[in-house]
Design a protein around this motif. Structure first.
Motif, PDB file in Angstrom:
ATOM      1  N   MET A   1       0.841  -1.166   0.000  1.00 24.16           N
ATOM      2  CA  MET A   1       0.000   0.000   0.000  1.00 24.16           C
ATOM      3  C   MET A   1       0.890   1.233   0.000  1.00 24.16           C
ATOM      4  O   MET A   1       1.916   1.262   0.648  1.00 24.16           O
ATOM      5  CB  MET A   1      -0.903   0.004   1.229  1.00 24.16           C
ATOM      6  CG  MET A   1      -1.910   1.107   1.154  1.00 24.16           C
ATOM      7  SD  MET A   1      -2.983   1.304   2.576  1.00 24.16           S
ATOM      8  CE  MET A   1      -3.843  -0.213   2.641  1.00 24.16           C
ATOM      9  N   THR A   2       0.469   2.253  -0.731  1.00 30.06           N
ATOM     10  CA  THR A   2       1.256   3.478  -0.765  1.00 30.06           C
ATOM     11  C   THR A   2       0.913   4.336   0.439  1.00 30.06           C
ATOM     12  O   THR A   2      -0.133   4.185   1.055  1.00 30.06           O
ATOM     13  CB  THR A   2       0.962   4.277  -2.053  1.00 30.06           C
ATOM     14  OG1 THR A   2      -0.416   4.610  -2.082  1.00 30.06           O
ATOM     15  CG2 THR A   2       1.358   3.478  -3.291  1.00 30.06           C
ATOM     16  N   PHE A  92      -8.887  -5.580  -1.809  1.00 29.98           N
ATOM     17  CA  PHE A  92      -8.551  -4.164  -1.919  1.00 29.98           C
ATOM     18  C   PHE A  92      -8.515  -3.511  -0.552  1.00 29.98           C
ATOM     19  O   PHE A  92      -9.358  -3.790   0.301  1.00 29.98           O
ATOM     20  CB  PHE A  92      -9.593  -3.425  -2.778  1.00 29.98           C
ATOM     21  CG  PHE A  92      -9.382  -3.587  -4.251  1.00 29.98           C
ATOM     22  CD1 PHE A  92      -8.739  -2.602  -4.987  1.00 29.98           C
ATOM     23  CD2 PHE A  92      -9.835  -4.719  -4.906  1.00 29.98           C
ATOM     24  CE1 PHE A  92      -8.551  -2.746  -6.348  1.00 29.98           C
ATOM     25  CE2 PHE A  92      -9.651  -4.872  -6.260  1.00 29.98           C
ATOM     26  CZ  PHE A  92      -9.007  -3.890  -6.989  1.00 29.98           C
ATOM     27  N   GLN A 104      -6.802   0.001  -3.539  1.00 29.41           N
ATOM     28  CA  GLN A 104      -5.548  -0.591  -3.971  1.00 29.41           C
ATOM     29  C   GLN A 104      -5.526  -2.085  -3.682  1.00 29.41           C
ATOM     30  O   GLN A 104      -5.806  -2.495  -2.567  1.00 29.41           O
ATOM     31  CB  GLN A 104      -4.383   0.065  -3.243  1.00 29.41           C
ATOM     32  CG  GLN A 104      -4.284   1.560  -3.488  1.00 29.41           C
ATOM     33  CD  GLN A 104      -3.123   2.152  -2.734  1.00 29.41           C
ATOM     34  OE1 GLN A 104      -1.997   2.063  -3.191  1.00 29.41           O
ATOM     35  NE2 GLN A 104      -3.398   2.727  -1.573  1.00 29.41           N
ATOM     36  N   SER A 105      -5.178  -2.857  -4.701  1.00 31.25           N
ATOM     37  CA  SER A 105      -4.945  -4.283  -4.523  1.00 31.25           C
ATOM     38  C   SER A 105      -3.466  -4.536  -4.779  1.00 31.25           C
ATOM     39  O   SER A 105      -2.696  -3.598  -4.990  1.00 31.25           O
ATOM     40  CB  SER A 105      -5.799  -5.103  -5.500  1.00 31.25           C
ATOM     41  OG  SER A 105      -5.264  -5.037  -6.810  1.00 31.25           O
ATOM     42  N   VAL A 109      -4.618  -0.171  -8.933  1.00 31.94           N
ATOM     43  CA  VAL A 109      -4.954   1.028  -8.171  1.00 31.94           C
ATOM     44  C   VAL A 109      -6.144   1.671  -8.874  1.00 31.94           C
ATOM     45  O   VAL A 109      -6.136   1.839 -10.098  1.00 31.94           O
ATOM     46  CB  VAL A 109      -3.787   2.040  -8.130  1.00 31.94           C
ATOM     47  CG1 VAL A 109      -4.204   3.312  -7.406  1.00 31.94           C
ATOM     48  CG2 VAL A 109      -2.567   1.428  -7.483  1.00 31.94           C
ATOM     49  N   ARG A 130      -0.021  -1.612 -10.702  1.00 27.70           N
ATOM     50  CA  ARG A 130       1.068  -1.334  -9.769  1.00 27.70           C
ATOM     51  C   ARG A 130       2.428  -1.744 -10.316  1.00 27.70           C
ATOM     52  O   ARG A 130       3.441  -1.394  -9.746  1.00 27.70           O
ATOM     53  CB  ARG A 130       0.793  -2.012  -8.440  1.00 27.70           C
ATOM     54  CG  ARG A 130      -0.456  -1.431  -7.768  1.00 27.70           C
ATOM     55  CD  ARG A 130      -0.787  -2.169  -6.505  1.00 27.70           C
ATOM     56  NE  ARG A 130       0.150  -1.916  -5.454  1.00 27.70           N
ATOM     57  CZ  ARG A 130       0.070  -0.941  -4.545  1.00 27.70           C
ATOM     58  NH1 ARG A 130      -0.916  -0.090  -4.611  1.00 27.70           N
ATOM     59  NH2 ARG A 130       0.960  -0.819  -3.613  1.00 27.70           N
TER      60      ARG A 130
END
Length: 192
Positions: A1-2, A92, A104-105, A109, A130
């Motif tokens: 994850m960002t 997600f 996000q997965s 995204v 990603r």
């Protein structure tokens, strides 16, 4: 994850609204799908559709059969499962707050953002992968992604209009059941 951007704080002294933030994110990710448009409907109505992920996201994204929130975390984030048309699924992490949705997965995204603009809404959608996509492939796919994004916005517009119509019908039925204007129904008017 960002990492999450702080709420509207870019660290430069300028604030980015959710649509601008999504636009910056699309550029940073070299997203294959980004589109934004003016929607001539109030932002609260557009966002009511966009943020109803379990009910509406499969209506907006035809490649998604279902989207189910599985947990809401104390941080306000949630997790969800997306189900594709051929039985595959993806987990997600979801960040959802007014005007902002980031999903996000491990491989994808997605995002949506909305802000008021005049009497309507500036609405944006993002879709990206990603992993790195080679430049020639990305350049070839981007026009298709842009068109897909505009179709997603058109679906959101239609879903918002449908909800608005249904709300008006429900209100009209309720008013009729109360006797027209909410007053006690005294029957037919008497001739004078």
């Amino acid at each position: 994850m960002t990492a999450d951007p702080p709420d509207n704080d870019t660290g430069t002294g300028t604030d980015l609204d959710p649509v601008r933030r999504l636009r910056v994110m699309a550029a940073g990710l070299n997203a294959v799908m980004y589109a934004e448009e003016y929607v001539d409907l109030p932002v609260d109505e557009v966002w009511a559709v966009a943020s109803d992920l379990d009910a509406e996201l499969p209506q907006l994204v035809p490649a998604m059969r279902a989207f189910r929130t599985t947990a809401t975390l104390p941080s306000g984030r949630s997790t969800a499962l997306a189900y594709g048309p051929f039985g595959h699924r993806a987990r997600f992490d979801v960040q959802l707050r007014p005007g902002w949705c980031l999903m996000q997965s491990a491989h994808v995204v997605g995002g949506m953002a909305a802000v008021p603009e005049g009497s309507g809404t500036r609405f944006a959608v993002l879709g990206g992968v990603r992993h790195a996509v080679p430049g020639p492939v990305r350049r070839a796919v981007r026009p298709l992604g842009r068109a897909r994004g505009h179709r997603m916005i058109a679906r959101a517009r239609r879903r918002t209009e449908a909800r608005r119509t249904e709300t008006r019908r429900t209100e009209a039925r309720r008013t009729a059941a109360q006797g027209g204007d909410g007053d006690v129904n005294t029957g037919p008017a008497q001739p004078t």
